[in-house]
Design a protein around this motif. Structure first.
Motif, PDB file in Angstrom:
ATOM      1  N   THR A 124       0.829  -1.201   0.000  1.00 32.94           N
ATOM      2  CA  THR A 124       0.000   0.000   0.000  1.00 32.94           C
ATOM      3  C   THR A 124       0.864   1.251   0.000  1.00 32.94           C
ATOM      4  O   THR A 124       0.825   2.061   0.925  1.00 32.94           O
ATOM      5  CB  THR A 124      -0.953  -0.001   1.207  1.00 32.94           C
ATOM      6  OG1 THR A 124      -0.181  -0.134   2.406  1.00 32.94           O
ATOM      7  CG2 THR A 124      -1.941  -1.140   1.119  1.00 32.94           C
ATOM      8  N   VAL A 125       1.644   1.413  -1.042  1.00 33.07           N
ATOM      9  CA  VAL A 125       2.480   2.597  -1.181  1.00 33.07           C
ATOM     10  C   VAL A 125       1.623   3.853  -1.247  1.00 33.07           C
ATOM     11  O   VAL A 125       1.969   4.892  -0.665  1.00 33.07           O
ATOM     12  CB  VAL A 125       3.369   2.473  -2.432  1.00 33.07           C
ATOM     13  CG1 VAL A 125       4.156   3.753  -2.672  1.00 33.07           C
ATOM     14  CG2 VAL A 125       4.310   1.289  -2.297  1.00 33.07           C
ATOM     15  N   VAL A 126       0.501   3.789  -1.943  1.00 35.44           N
ATOM     16  CA  VAL A 126      -0.354   4.962  -2.088  1.00 35.44           C
ATOM     17  C   VAL A 126      -0.906   5.407  -0.737  1.00 35.44           C
ATOM     18  O   VAL A 126      -0.923   6.598  -0.411  1.00 35.44           O
ATOM     19  CB  VAL A 126      -1.502   4.675  -3.077  1.00 35.44           C
ATOM     20  CG1 VAL A 126      -2.480   5.850  -3.124  1.00 35.44           C
ATOM     21  CG2 VAL A 126      -0.941   4.405  -4.474  1.00 35.44           C
ATOM     22  N   ALA A 127      -1.338   4.455   0.075  1.00 36.01           N
ATOM     23  CA  ALA A 127      -1.862   4.800   1.390  1.00 36.01           C
ATOM     24  C   ALA A 127      -0.776   5.422   2.269  1.00 36.01           C
ATOM     25  O   ALA A 127      -1.027   6.395   2.998  1.00 36.01           O
ATOM     26  CB  ALA A 127      -2.448   3.560   2.069  1.00 36.01           C
ATOM     27  N   ALA A 128       0.435   4.868   2.206  1.00 35.05           N
ATOM     28  CA  ALA A 128       1.533   5.425   2.990  1.00 35.05           C
ATOM     29  C   ALA A 128       1.865   6.840   2.540  1.00 35.05           C
ATOM     30  O   ALA A 128       2.119   7.734   3.364  1.00 35.05           O
ATOM     31  CB  ALA A 128       2.761   4.523   2.862  1.00 35.05           C
ATOM     32  N   TRP A 129       1.848   7.057   1.227  1.00 40.08           N
ATOM     33  CA  TRP A 129       2.068   8.411   0.696  1.00 40.08           C
ATOM     34  C   TRP A 129       0.987   9.365   1.185  1.00 40.08           C
ATOM     35  O   TRP A 129       1.278  10.499   1.582  1.00 40.08           O
ATOM     36  CB  TRP A 129       2.084   8.361  -0.827  1.00 40.08           C
ATOM     37  CG  TRP A 129       1.845   9.689  -1.492  1.00 40.08           C
ATOM     38  CD1 TRP A 129       2.756  10.690  -1.673  1.00 40.08           C
ATOM     39  CD2 TRP A 129       0.608  10.161  -2.039  1.00 40.08           C
ATOM     40  NE1 TRP A 129       2.165  11.754  -2.301  1.00 40.08           N
ATOM     41  CE2 TRP A 129       0.847  11.456  -2.539  1.00 40.08           C
ATOM     42  CE3 TRP A 129      -0.670   9.609  -2.168  1.00 40.08           C
ATOM     43  CZ2 TRP A 129      -0.150  12.214  -3.154  1.00 40.08           C
ATOM     44  CZ3 TRP A 129      -1.664  10.353  -2.774  1.00 40.08           C
ATOM     45  CH2 TRP A 129      -1.409  11.645  -3.257  1.00 40.08           C
ATOM     46  N   HIS A 130      -0.267   8.920   1.163  1.00 34.39           N
ATOM     47  CA  HIS A 130      -1.372   9.784   1.589  1.00 34.39           C
ATOM     48  C   HIS A 130      -1.219  10.180   3.056  1.00 34.39           C
ATOM     49  O   HIS A 130      -1.428  11.348   3.429  1.00 34.39           O
ATOM     50  CB  HIS A 130      -2.705   9.061   1.358  1.00 34.39           C
ATOM     51  CG  HIS A 130      -3.894   9.929   1.616  1.00 34.39           C
ATOM     52  ND1 HIS A 130      -5.090   9.425   2.092  1.00 34.39           N
ATOM     53  CD2 HIS A 130      -4.072  11.262   1.491  1.00 34.39           C
ATOM     54  CE1 HIS A 130      -5.947  10.406   2.225  1.00 34.39           C
ATOM     55  NE2 HIS A 130      -5.362  11.534   1.864  1.00 34.39           N
ATOM     56  N   ARG A 131      -0.823   9.245   3.876  1.00 34.05           N
ATOM     57  CA  ARG A 131      -0.633   9.567   5.284  1.00 34.05           C
ATOM     58  C   ARG A 131       0.516  10.558   5.476  1.00 34.05           C
ATOM     59  O   ARG A 131       0.438  11.481   6.281  1.00 34.05           O
ATOM     60  CB  ARG A 131      -0.347   8.287   6.085  1.00 34.05           C
ATOM     61  CG  ARG A 131      -1.567   7.400   6.302  1.00 34.05           C
ATOM     62  CD  ARG A 131      -1.287   6.342   7.371  1.00 34.05           C
ATOM     63  NE  ARG A 131      -0.180   5.471   6.974  1.00 34.05           N
ATOM     64  CZ  ARG A 131      -0.330   4.371   6.243  1.00 34.05           C
ATOM     65  NH1 ARG A 131      -1.544   4.012   5.826  1.00 34.05           N
ATOM     66  NH2 ARG A 131       0.714   3.624   5.931  1.00 34.05           N
ATOM     67  N   ALA A 132       1.587  10.361   4.732  1.00 31.82           N
ATOM     68  CA  ALA A 132       2.754  11.243   4.875  1.00 31.82           C
ATOM     69  C   ALA A 132       2.473  12.651   4.346  1.00 31.82           C
ATOM     70  O   ALA A 132       2.883  13.646   4.946  1.00 31.82           O
ATOM     71  CB  ALA A 132       3.951  10.640   4.146  1.00 31.82           C
ATOM     72  N   GLU A 133       1.753  12.753   3.228  1.00 30.41           N
ATOM     73  CA  GLU A 133       1.488  14.049   2.609  1.00 30.41           C
ATOM     74  C   GLU A 133       0.348  14.807   3.286  1.00 30.41           C
ATOM     75  O   GLU A 133       0.277  16.029   3.206  1.00 30.41           O
ATOM     76  CB  GLU A 133       1.153  13.857   1.123  1.00 30.41           C
ATOM     77  CG  GLU A 133       2.315  13.380   0.284  1.00 30.41           C
ATOM     78  CD  GLU A 133       3.306  14.482  -0.020  1.00 30.41           C
ATOM     79  OE1 GLU A 133       2.897  15.560  -0.487  1.00 30.41           O
ATOM     80  OE2 GLU A 133       4.503  14.257   0.220  1.00 30.41           O
ATOM     81  N   GLN A 134      -0.588  14.070   3.907  1.00 31.91           N
ATOM     82  CA  GLN A 134      -1.739  14.658   4.604  1.00 31.91           C
ATOM     83  C   GLN A 134      -2.554  15.579   3.688  1.00 31.91           C
ATOM     84  O   GLN A 134      -2.951  16.683   4.061  1.00 31.91           O
ATOM     85  CB  GLN A 134      -1.275  15.427   5.843  1.00 31.91           C
ATOM     86  CG  GLN A 134      -0.616  14.535   6.898  1.00 31.91           C
ATOM     87  CD  GLN A 134      -0.234  15.297   8.151  1.00 31.91           C
ATOM     88  OE1 GLN A 134      -0.038  16.512   8.127  1.00 31.91           O
ATOM     89  NE2 GLN A 134      -0.143  14.598   9.267  1.00 31.91           N
ATOM     90  N   ARG A 135      -2.788  15.113   2.478  1.00 38.01           N
ATOM     91  CA  ARG A 135      -3.608  15.872   1.531  1.00 38.01           C
ATOM     92  C   ARG A 135      -5.084  15.563   1.750  1.00 38.01           C
ATOM     93  O   ARG A 135      -5.441  14.494   2.226  1.00 38.01           O
ATOM     94  CB  ARG A 135      -3.222  15.533   0.092  1.00 38.01           C
ATOM     95  CG  ARG A 135      -1.840  16.029  -0.302  1.00 38.01           C
ATOM     96  CD  ARG A 135      -1.523  15.721  -1.749  1.00 38.01           C
ATOM     97  NE  ARG A 135      -0.232  16.262  -2.140  1.00 38.01           N
ATOM     98  CZ  ARG A 135      -0.036  17.491  -2.592  1.00 38.01           C
ATOM     99  NH1 ARG A 135      -1.083  18.312  -2.731  1.00 38.01           N
ATOM    100  NH2 ARG A 135       1.166  17.921  -2.911  1.00 38.01           N
ATOM    101  N   ALA A 136      -5.913  16.501   1.354  1.00 39.61           N
ATOM    102  CA  ALA A 136      -7.353  16.272   1.409  1.00 39.61           C
ATOM    103  C   ALA A 136      -7.699  15.100   0.498  1.00 39.61           C
ATOM    104  O   ALA A 136      -7.060  14.910  -0.549  1.00 39.61           O
ATOM    105  CB  ALA A 136      -8.103  17.521   0.965  1.00 39.61           C
ATOM    106  N   PRO A 137      -8.694  14.280   0.869  1.00 43.14           N
ATOM    107  CA  PRO A 137      -9.013  13.089   0.059  1.00 43.14           C
ATOM    108  C   PRO A 137      -9.256  13.401  -1.411  1.00 43.14           C
ATOM    109  O   PRO A 137      -8.776  12.664  -2.293  1.00 43.14           O
ATOM    110  CB  PRO A 137     -10.268  12.542   0.743  1.00 43.14           C
ATOM    111  CG  PRO A 137     -10.134  12.982   2.164  1.00 43.14           C
ATOM    112  CD  PRO A 137      -9.491  14.331   2.107  1.00 43.14           C
ATOM    113  N   ALA A 138      -9.988  14.485  -1.705  1.00 41.64           N
ATOM    114  CA  ALA A 138     -10.280  14.796  -3.107  1.00 41.64           C
ATOM    115  C   ALA A 138      -9.005  15.102  -3.887  1.00 41.64           C
ATOM    116  O   ALA A 138      -8.830  14.658  -5.028  1.00 41.64           O
ATOM    117  CB  ALA A 138     -11.250  15.973  -3.189  1.00 41.64           C
TER     118      ALA A 138
END
Length: 412
Positions: A124-138
């Motif tokens: 889950t590289v994408v999920a790890a990136w999302h957590r690290a970047e803390q971007r809005a879901p959209a």
């Protein structure tokens, strides 16, 4: 209802639509509003890694896809792309299997610095990136969708290095002492870095002239040490990425430097990518000099705008300035090339009893043969668009002041 099968089908078969920023943002808003989790079970990571594998097979390299991601999906997509490249490098054992140039690009991107994912999160590289970047879901969804579109629709390029499917077994990369050529290039880079950072024009000119002298000597020595036959000449090809704005004008400058050094250039206009074909030492010299001239022209353009009272938003003036600068640089380098050929030939005959001209002709013949092999259908092109006259002549005047000292011998 949105399930994994629907999402996988969307990402695989509707990729052309995802390259459009508006369409990707609209779909991202729908997914976010419906609360669809971002890569909860790894389907996005698996899809993106598969798309990356297909991109490698179509001739792309790590630096190429990073450039395309930044250009088409925005700078915010680059950290995700690098994380995916890093995961692919880990799974494929790229450090011990990939060609040297590939590993160098991984290192420059920072793809070898990331810690590998652990345990159940390994896919889950994408999920790890999302957590690290803390971007809005959209916004996160928009980046994922658009990056998928970029990778899925990447055009086929010429294969300059073997893709991962053709790498051999793992091998040790033993540390080796720096070769004379490596040491020369380090000295050249150091001189140009000082030239670009100094606030004193006279010092910059002296440092740049010294760097050019080292480049010339390095290239001539390599030519004289070779066996003089096309089969023994080390011709290579590499890509240079040109960012907007004014990518076409920057390409004109790169082309002027390349032509004056016996290097051929092929330009992918829609991708912002140029391929250079030439002897390796000449390619290094072209990249170094081009980078230095880009910094010089940026300073000269800013000074010209201040002097003329023009606003920084004058795109027509800026574009014309860059084109005029490139044209005059090409003229200066071509004249230096003619003079240097005569001087180097006379020096080689007097000091070594060697005839340099047949060696240079053999090197150029090898470059032309490799270019024809890689690009059998390439055709010459010329820009016919109009330019701002004031900008053009201001650029030519700035090129007269550029730090391009006469060369003792052509880098051919």
């Amino acid at each position: 209802m949105i399930d994994d099968a629907w999402l996988a089908d969307l990402l695989r078969h509707r990729a052309p639509r995802l390259t459009d920023a508006g369409a990707a943002a609209e779909l991202a808003g729908v997914l976010s509003a419906r609360g669809v989790p971002l890569d909860e079970d790894g389907v996005l990571t698996r899809t993106l890694l598969a798309a990356l594998d297909e991109t490698w097979e179509r001739g792309w390299q790590p630096a190429d896809v990073a450039h395309a991601a930044r250009r088409q999906a925005g700078a915010g997509s680059v950290p995700l792309l690098v994380a995916l490249v890093a995961e692919h490098a880990r799974r494929s054992d790229a450090v011990s299997r990939a060609p040297e140039g590939w590993v160098r690009q991984l290192r420059e991107l920072g793809a070898l610095d990331a810690d590998p994912p652990a345990g159940a999160l390994a896919c889950t590289v994408v999920a790890a990136w999302h957590r690290a970047e803390q971007r809005a879901p959209a916004e996160a969804w928009r980046i994922v969708l658009q990056l998928t579109g970029v990778l899925r629709t990447a055009a086929r390029l010429e294969l300059l290095v073997p893709p991962p499917s053709r790498w051999g077994a793992p091998r040790a990369r033993a540390d080796r002492p720096a070769a004379d050529g490596d040491r020369a290039l380090r000295r050249i880079r150091g001189l140009l870095a000082k030239a670009e950072s100094t606030a004193f024009p006279e010092e910059a000119e002296a440092l740049t002239a010294k760097a050019q002298e080292l480049m010339t000597r390095h290239a001539v020595d390599a030519a004289l040490l070779g066996d003089g036959t096309p089969s023994g000449i080390d011709v290579d090809a590499r890509r240079v990425h040109l960012a907007d704005p004014y990518a076409r004008a920057k390409t004109q400058l790169l082309g002027a430097v390349a032509e004056a050094n016996g290097v051929r250039l092929v330009w992918y206009q829609g991708l912002g990518i140029a391929t250079l074909v030439g002897v390796r030492a000449d390619l290094d010299a072209v990249e170094l000099l081009f980078t230095s001239l880009l910094l010089q022209v940026a300073h000269a353009l800013a000074a010209a705008e201040r002097q003329d009272g023009r606003r920084s938003g004058s795109r027509t003036f800026r574009r014309a300035f860059l084109l005029g600068y490139a044209h005059r640089i090409g003229e200066r380098l071509a004249a230096a090339r003619r003079r240097a050929t005569e001087e180097a030939a006379a020096e080689a005959a007097a000091e070594r009893g060697a005839d340099l001209l047949p060696v240079l002709r053999s090197r150029q013949a090898a470059v032309e043969a490799r270019t024809a092999e890689l690009f059998p259908k390439v055709r010459a092109g010329r820009s016919r668009s109009s330019v701002d006259a004031g900008g053009w002549y201001a650029g030519r005047a700035a090129a007269e002041r550029a730090d391009v000292a006469p060369r003792r011998a052509p880098l051919r």
